[in-house]
Structures are given as structure tokens and as C-alpha cells.
Scaffold this motif. Structure first.
Motif, PDB file in Angstrom:
ATOM      1  N   LEU A 181      35.495 -67.552 -15.966  1.00  0.00           N
ATOM      2  CA  LEU A 181      34.336 -66.784 -16.436  1.00  0.00           C
ATOM      3  C   LEU A 181      34.371 -65.353 -15.892  1.00  0.00           C
ATOM      4  O   LEU A 181      34.012 -64.406 -16.609  1.00  0.00           O
ATOM      5  N   THR A 182      34.806 -65.200 -14.654  1.00  0.00           N
ATOM      6  CA  THR A 182      34.932 -63.850 -14.094  1.00  0.00           C
ATOM      7  C   THR A 182      35.930 -63.035 -14.900  1.00  0.00           C
ATOM      8  O   THR A 182      35.674 -61.873 -15.248  1.00  0.00           O
ATOM      9  N   GLY A 183      37.065 -63.640 -15.221  1.00  0.00           N
ATOM     10  CA  GLY A 183      38.060 -62.948 -16.033  1.00  0.00           C
ATOM     11  C   GLY A 183      37.545 -62.619 -17.418  1.00  0.00           C
ATOM     12  O   GLY A 183      37.811 -61.534 -17.955  1.00  0.00           O
ATOM     13  N   ALA A 184      36.792 -63.541 -18.022  1.00  0.00           N
ATOM     14  CA  ALA A 184      36.243 -63.306 -19.360  1.00  0.00           C
ATOM     15  C   ALA A 184      35.279 -62.128 -19.359  1.00  0.00           C
ATOM     16  O   ALA A 184      35.292 -61.285 -20.257  1.00  0.00           O
ATOM     17  N   ILE A 185      34.432 -62.073 -18.356  1.00  0.00           N
ATOM     18  CA  ILE A 185      33.434 -61.006 -18.273  1.00  0.00           C
ATOM     19  C   ILE A 185      34.087 -59.644 -18.058  1.00  0.00           C
ATOM     20  O   ILE A 185      33.655 -58.630 -18.614  1.00  0.00           O
ATOM     21  N   LEU A 186      35.175 -59.622 -17.287  1.00  0.00           N
ATOM     22  CA  LEU A 186      35.789 -58.353 -16.897  1.00  0.00           C
ATOM     23  C   LEU A 186      36.990 -57.960 -17.748  1.00  0.00           C
ATOM     24  O   LEU A 186      37.507 -56.844 -17.587  1.00  0.00           O
ATOM     25  N   HIS A 187      37.432 -58.804 -18.667  1.00  0.00           N
ATOM     26  CA  HIS A 187      38.736 -58.584 -19.297  1.00  0.00           C
ATOM     27  C   HIS A 187      38.840 -57.255 -20.057  1.00  0.00           C
ATOM     28  O   HIS A 187      39.908 -56.663 -20.132  1.00  0.00           O
ATOM     29  N   ASP A 188      37.748 -56.773 -20.616  1.00  0.00           N
ATOM     30  CA  ASP A 188      37.803 -55.565 -21.444  1.00  0.00           C
ATOM     31  C   ASP A 188      37.019 -54.386 -20.862  1.00  0.00           C
ATOM     32  O   ASP A 188      36.720 -53.443 -21.599  1.00  0.00           O
ATOM     33  N   ILE A 189      36.685 -54.416 -19.585  1.00  0.00           N
ATOM     34  CA  ILE A 189      35.820 -53.353 -19.062  1.00  0.00           C
ATOM     35  C   ILE A 189      36.458 -51.975 -19.161  1.00  0.00           C
ATOM     36  O   ILE A 189      35.752 -50.963 -19.202  1.00  0.00           O
ATOM     37  N   GLY A 190      37.776 -51.925 -19.224  1.00  0.00           N
ATOM     38  CA  GLY A 190      38.450 -50.636 -19.353  1.00  0.00           C
ATOM     39  C   GLY A 190      38.099 -49.897 -20.631  1.00  0.00           C
ATOM     40  O   GLY A 190      38.326 -48.679 -20.741  1.00  0.00           O
ATOM     41  N   LYS A 191      37.512 -50.608 -21.590  1.00  0.00           N
ATOM     42  CA  LYS A 191      37.167 -49.969 -22.862  1.00  0.00           C
ATOM     43  C   LYS A 191      36.018 -48.976 -22.724  1.00  0.00           C
ATOM     44  O   LYS A 191      35.839 -48.125 -23.595  1.00  0.00           O
ATOM     45  N   ILE A 192      35.248 -49.050 -21.646  1.00  0.00           N
ATOM     46  CA  ILE A 192      34.190 -48.056 -21.482  1.00  0.00           C
ATOM     47  C   ILE A 192      34.778 -46.668 -21.228  1.00  0.00           C
ATOM     48  O   ILE A 192      34.103 -45.659 -21.446  1.00  0.00           O
TER      49      ILE A 192
END
Length: 204
Positions: free
Chosen positions: A62-73
Motif C-alpha cells: 500500500l505504501t508503494g501504491a500510494i507513492l508510486h507516481d508522486i514524481g508526476k507533481i
């Protein structure tokens, strides 16, 4: 992991960017708020996979799922349209996201080294293939779960959008990314007779 997530989601500036960022320029969830919507969908799918496969480390996944795309900001710039930032063009959201996570972990005292590496790996590998922008291929179960959840949400969004926006009487269309997309429109017709009852389904 809770401390890591809190470091992001108790940061008002990060939350503001995360809530308004798109998930892509064209392919899926390409609108304001799209990243949040996509992340929630991926997290729900991963949670379901963890329920089906209880040997998965649910909290890690779940941690990976939540953080997987944060670089898109930082990858996208949104004004009247969505464009790629210079950093997004030169580094990409996968590398940017990993760096964002490592920077936050560096400020958390006593964060386990192996856990840091596994979270970083889930971000780096979530596109799975090198030609899809993944520096590493998934090497443990939680990482591959995130990849397939991410891919499933993106693909289902594309299929549903193509069907909703299709302006054709044909039974299918061709899309350069997806290939053939079949439209099945069924009309249920119910007939009653004093001796027989039957249904006919007409496909258009």
C-alpha cells in the motif's frame, strides 16, 4: 512507513500539488485531479490483491501504491493545457519520485535501510519494462502487484474512454495504442406466447 507517508501528506504544499496534478498528458486520467484519482484506484486494486494473496506485505504494498507516481507533481506543468516540465523531460517521474522519497526518508531517524531500498525499488520498477521507462524490473511480489495495478487502471481507463467517446455505428474501432476495441451493445427482447417464453439478444 507511517512516518514516511505522514511526511508527505501532512505537508500542505505537497498535498495541494498532489490533489491538482494530472496523471498523464494524454493516455489516462489526463486532467486536474487525475493523479489523485489514479493513485486511489491503484491503491484499492493493490489492497484487493493483498486480500487474495495474504502472503504479501500489505503495508509495504500500500505504501508503494500510494507513492508510486508522486514524481508526476514535478513532471507536468498544468495551465490551460498539460505540458512536460524541463525536469520531467530530462529525468521523468520515476526518477523524480524515487528522489522525493529518498529525501524524505533521509529526514526520518532510524528508518530501516532495507525498507528504504524496497520502497525505492517499487517506484523504480512500477513500469516493469525498461522500454516503458522502468530503470529496474520488479524483483519481489509487492513490486509486481503495484505494476499490474497501475497498468490495469490505466488500460481500463483507456478502454472505457474510447468506448464512451466513440462516434461510430461500427462494432469496433482501431486505436494506435490499444488496437481493436470492440463495442457490444445488447438489446434484450422478451417474447411471451401462450405455449412458449423466450428471450432474444441482439448485438449491434
Amino acid at each position: 512507513m507511517k512516518a514516511l507517508l505522514n511526511s508527505f501528506f501532512r505537508d500542505a504544499a505537497f498535498v495541494r500539488e498532489f490533489r491538482t496534478a494530472p496523471a498523464s498528458m494524454q493516455i489516462h486520467s489526463n486532467y486536474i485531479g487525475g493523479l489523485l484519482e489514479h493513485t486511489l484506484a491503484v491503491t484499492k486494486i493493490v489492497d484487493s490483491l493483498a486480500a487474495v494473496h495474504p502472503r504479501l506485505d500489505r503495508n509495504l504494498a500500500l505504501t508503494g501504491a500510494i507513492l508510486h507516481d508522486i514524481g508526476k507533481i514535478k513532471e507536468f506543468v498544468t495551465t490551460t493545457s498539460i505540458d512536460v516540465s524541463e525536469e520531467g523531460m530530462l529525468r521523468g517521474h520515476v526518477v523524480i519520485g524515487e528522489q522525493m522519497v529518498l529525501d524524505r526518508i533521509g529526514k526520518i531517524e532510524g528508518f530501516p535501510e532495507l525498507l528504504k531500498l524496497k520502497i525505492a525499488h517499487m517506484i523504480l520498477s512500477h513500469h516493469k519494462e525498461l522500454e516503458w521507462g522502468a530503470p529496474k524490473k520488479p524483483q519481489f511480489a509487492e513490486a509486481i502487484a503495484i505494476h499490474y495495478a497501475d497498468d490495469a487502471d490505466a488500460k481500463l481507463f483507456q478502454f472505457a474512454t474510447l468506448k464512451a467517446n466513440a462516434q461510430t455505428e461500427d462494432a469496433w474501432i482501431w486505436d494506435k495504442r490499444i488496437g481493436h476495441v470492440f463495442f457490444e451493445i445488447s438489446i434484450q427482447m422478451h417474447f411471451a406466447h401462450k405455449r412458449y417464453k423466450f428471450n432474444i439478444t441482439i448485438y449491434k
